[in-house]
Design a protein around this motif. Structure first.
Motif, PDB file in Angstrom:
ATOM      1  N   MET A 218       0.828  -1.208   0.000  1.00 45.71           N
ATOM      2  CA  MET A 218       0.000   0.000   0.000  1.00 45.71           C
ATOM      3  C   MET A 218       0.864   1.260   0.000  1.00 45.71           C
ATOM      4  O   MET A 218       0.592   2.229  -0.717  1.00 45.71           O
ATOM      5  CB  MET A 218      -0.936  -0.004   1.219  1.00 45.71           C
ATOM      6  CG  MET A 218      -1.938   1.148   1.219  1.00 45.71           C
ATOM      7  SD  MET A 218      -2.936   1.224   2.723  1.00 45.71           S
ATOM      8  CE  MET A 218      -1.736   1.946   3.864  1.00 45.71           C
ATOM      9  N   MET A 219       1.952   1.249   0.784  1.00 43.17           N
ATOM     10  CA  MET A 219       2.801   2.430   0.867  1.00 43.17           C
ATOM     11  C   MET A 219       3.545   2.677  -0.443  1.00 43.17           C
ATOM     12  O   MET A 219       3.805   3.829  -0.833  1.00 43.17           O
ATOM     13  CB  MET A 219       3.778   2.293   2.038  1.00 43.17           C
ATOM     14  CG  MET A 219       3.072   2.260   3.393  1.00 43.17           C
ATOM     15  SD  MET A 219       4.205   2.315   4.804  1.00 43.17           S
ATOM     16  CE  MET A 219       4.585   4.071   4.849  1.00 43.17           C
ATOM     17  N   HIS A 220       3.877   1.638  -1.175  1.00 44.21           N
ATOM     18  CA  HIS A 220       4.489   1.810  -2.492  1.00 44.21           C
ATOM     19  C   HIS A 220       3.502   2.529  -3.428  1.00 44.21           C
ATOM     20  O   HIS A 220       3.911   3.415  -4.197  1.00 44.21           O
ATOM     21  CB  HIS A 220       4.890   0.457  -3.078  1.00 44.21           C
ATOM     22  CG  HIS A 220       6.222  -0.042  -2.595  1.00 44.21           C
ATOM     23  ND1 HIS A 220       7.403   0.597  -2.879  1.00 44.21           N
ATOM     24  CD2 HIS A 220       6.549  -1.146  -1.845  1.00 44.21           C
ATOM     25  CE1 HIS A 220       8.408  -0.055  -2.334  1.00 44.21           C
ATOM     26  NE2 HIS A 220       7.921  -1.131  -1.694  1.00 44.21           N
ATOM     27  N   LEU A 221       2.225   2.150  -3.347  1.00 46.01           N
ATOM     28  CA  LEU A 221       1.221   2.809  -4.178  1.00 46.01           C
ATOM     29  C   LEU A 221       1.050   4.266  -3.753  1.00 46.01           C
ATOM     30  O   LEU A 221       0.848   5.150  -4.604  1.00 46.01           O
ATOM     31  CB  LEU A 221      -0.128   2.072  -4.060  1.00 46.01           C
ATOM     32  CG  LEU A 221      -0.161   0.644  -4.631  1.00 46.01           C
ATOM     33  CD1 LEU A 221      -1.497  -0.017  -4.335  1.00 46.01           C
ATOM     34  CD2 LEU A 221       0.096   0.665  -6.135  1.00 46.01           C
ATOM     35  N   MET A 222       1.142   4.512  -2.447  1.00 48.65           N
ATOM     36  CA  MET A 222       1.042   5.888  -1.955  1.00 48.65           C
ATOM     37  C   MET A 222       2.205   6.733  -2.485  1.00 48.65           C
ATOM     38  O   MET A 222       2.019   7.874  -2.917  1.00 48.65           O
ATOM     39  CB  MET A 222       1.024   5.893  -0.426  1.00 48.65           C
ATOM     40  CG  MET A 222      -0.241   5.278   0.184  1.00 48.65           C
ATOM     41  SD  MET A 222      -0.147   5.109   1.991  1.00 48.65           S
ATOM     42  CE  MET A 222      -0.121   6.852   2.495  1.00 48.65           C
ATOM     43  N   ILE A 223       3.415   6.163  -2.478  1.00 48.35           N
ATOM     44  CA  ILE A 223       4.598   6.878  -2.961  1.00 48.35           C
ATOM     45  C   ILE A 223       4.476   7.179  -4.450  1.00 48.35           C
ATOM     46  O   ILE A 223       4.937   8.221  -4.950  1.00 48.35           O
ATOM     47  CB  ILE A 223       5.870   6.060  -2.662  1.00 48.35           C
ATOM     48  CG1 ILE A 223       6.123   6.026  -1.148  1.00 48.35           C
ATOM     49  CG2 ILE A 223       7.073   6.632  -3.385  1.00 48.35           C
ATOM     50  CD1 ILE A 223       7.251   5.102  -0.747  1.00 48.35           C
ATOM     51  N   GLU A 224       3.811   6.278  -5.200  1.00 48.83           N
ATOM     52  CA  GLU A 224       3.614   6.493  -6.632  1.00 48.83           C
ATOM     53  C   GLU A 224       2.560   7.549  -6.914  1.00 48.83           C
ATOM     54  O   GLU A 224       2.313   7.886  -8.081  1.00 48.83           O
ATOM     55  CB  GLU A 224       3.219   5.171  -7.300  1.00 48.83           C
ATOM     56  CG  GLU A 224       4.334   4.127  -7.282  1.00 48.83           C
ATOM     57  CD  GLU A 224       3.862   2.783  -7.822  1.00 48.83           C
ATOM     58  OE1 GLU A 224       2.688   2.715  -8.274  1.00 48.83           O
ATOM     59  OE2 GLU A 224       4.659   1.830  -7.810  1.00 48.83           O
ATOM     60  N   GLY A 225       1.933   8.062  -5.851  1.00 52.21           N
ATOM     61  CA  GLY A 225       0.932   9.109  -6.039  1.00 52.21           C
ATOM     62  C   GLY A 225      -0.445   8.603  -6.408  1.00 52.21           C
ATOM     63  O   GLY A 225      -1.260   9.359  -6.948  1.00 52.21           O
ATOM     64  N   ARG A 226      -0.715   7.370  -6.120  1.00 57.72           N
ATOM     65  CA  ARG A 226      -2.027   6.798  -6.463  1.00 57.72           C
ATOM     66  C   ARG A 226      -3.034   7.003  -5.336  1.00 57.72           C
ATOM     67  O   ARG A 226      -2.670   7.269  -4.189  1.00 57.72           O
ATOM     68  CB  ARG A 226      -1.893   5.314  -6.770  1.00 57.72           C
ATOM     69  CG  ARG A 226      -0.968   5.020  -7.954  1.00 57.72           C
ATOM     70  CD  ARG A 226      -1.063   3.563  -8.338  1.00 57.72           C
ATOM     71  NE  ARG A 226      -0.103   3.207  -9.365  1.00 57.72           N
ATOM     72  CZ  ARG A 226      -0.039   2.001  -9.935  1.00 57.72           C
ATOM     73  NH1 ARG A 226      -0.883   1.045  -9.532  1.00 57.72           N
ATOM     74  NH2 ARG A 226       0.863   1.750 -10.871  1.00 57.72           N
TER      75      ARG A 226
END
Length: 218
Positions: free
Chosen positions: A57-65
């Protein structure tokens, strides 16, 4: 100050919000210690297989999603909604335990289940009532038909319903009246025929006697 702002964002009973930067470092969190130490939550999650959901989830957050994620943190399953903070490389998430997120839904399920049971009972009672209302007049019609089959037309059907059964009962009553009238007509005609036959028999007897007298005279 940023943590104070985030602390005012809550959900359910224990839900809270947090903000991470583009490297997964905690920038705002109700737990000030995580902010003071610049907790690298993403690195910890990546090194712990039990927190794979949080790391993804945090990877998706970092990608700006933007989206919704499910993860386990300290043995508690949680749901989180996340979205990027416009104009920055930050991302904010609002998270809460699964039990609290679905508490309203589970309560609604219980209410719907109870309502379903009540409606089922009402339906059964209504069906029994309707069946009873249909059973009695149908039983009367059945008995009337049995009496008709034995030639007994002295039938009275006290059915006052205005539905199809009431119409059928009216038809039965009309049949009984019409058949009685027909039988009375037949009985009257039979009596007339019997009376005419008697008159013919008397005339035949007089004619025979006259013929006998004539024969004797001749």
């Amino acid at each position: 100050e940023l943590s104070d702002i985030v602390s005012d964002i809550t959900y359910a009973k224990t839900g809270y919000a947090f903000i991470i930067d583009g490297e997964g470092v905690m920038l705002a969190h109700p737990d000030r210690e995580m902010v003071r130490t610049q907790d690298r939550t993403l690195e910890k999650a990546e090194n712990d297989p039990a927190q794979k959901g949080l790391a993804d989830m945090m990877h998706l957050m970092i990608e700006g999603r933007s989206g919704i994620g499910e993860y386990t943190y300290k043995g508690v399953t949680k749901y989180a909604g996340y979205a990027p903070v416009q104009g920055t490389n930050w991302s904010m998430a609002l998270t809460a335990p699964r039990a609290e997120v679905f508490e309203g839904i589970e309560r609604l399920q219980q209410i719907l289940l109870l309502a379903g049971i009540i409606l089922a009972l009402i339906s059964v009672l209504a069906a029994l009532l309707i069946a009873d209302r249909l059973h009695k007049p149908i039983l009367k019609l059945t008995r009337a038909a049995e009496m008709f089959s034995t030639g007994n037309l002295d039938v009275e059907l006290d059915v006052r319903q205005k539905n199809e059964i009431g119409v059928l009962a009216g038809a039965f009553s009309a049949i009984a009246v019409n058949m009685s009238n027909i039988l009375r007509s037949i009985h009257t005609a039979s009596e007339q025929v019997a009376s005419g036959s008697k008159q013919i028999a008397d005339s035949s007897s007089d004619l025979a006697q006259g013929s006998t007298e004539q024969a004797s005279a001749l």
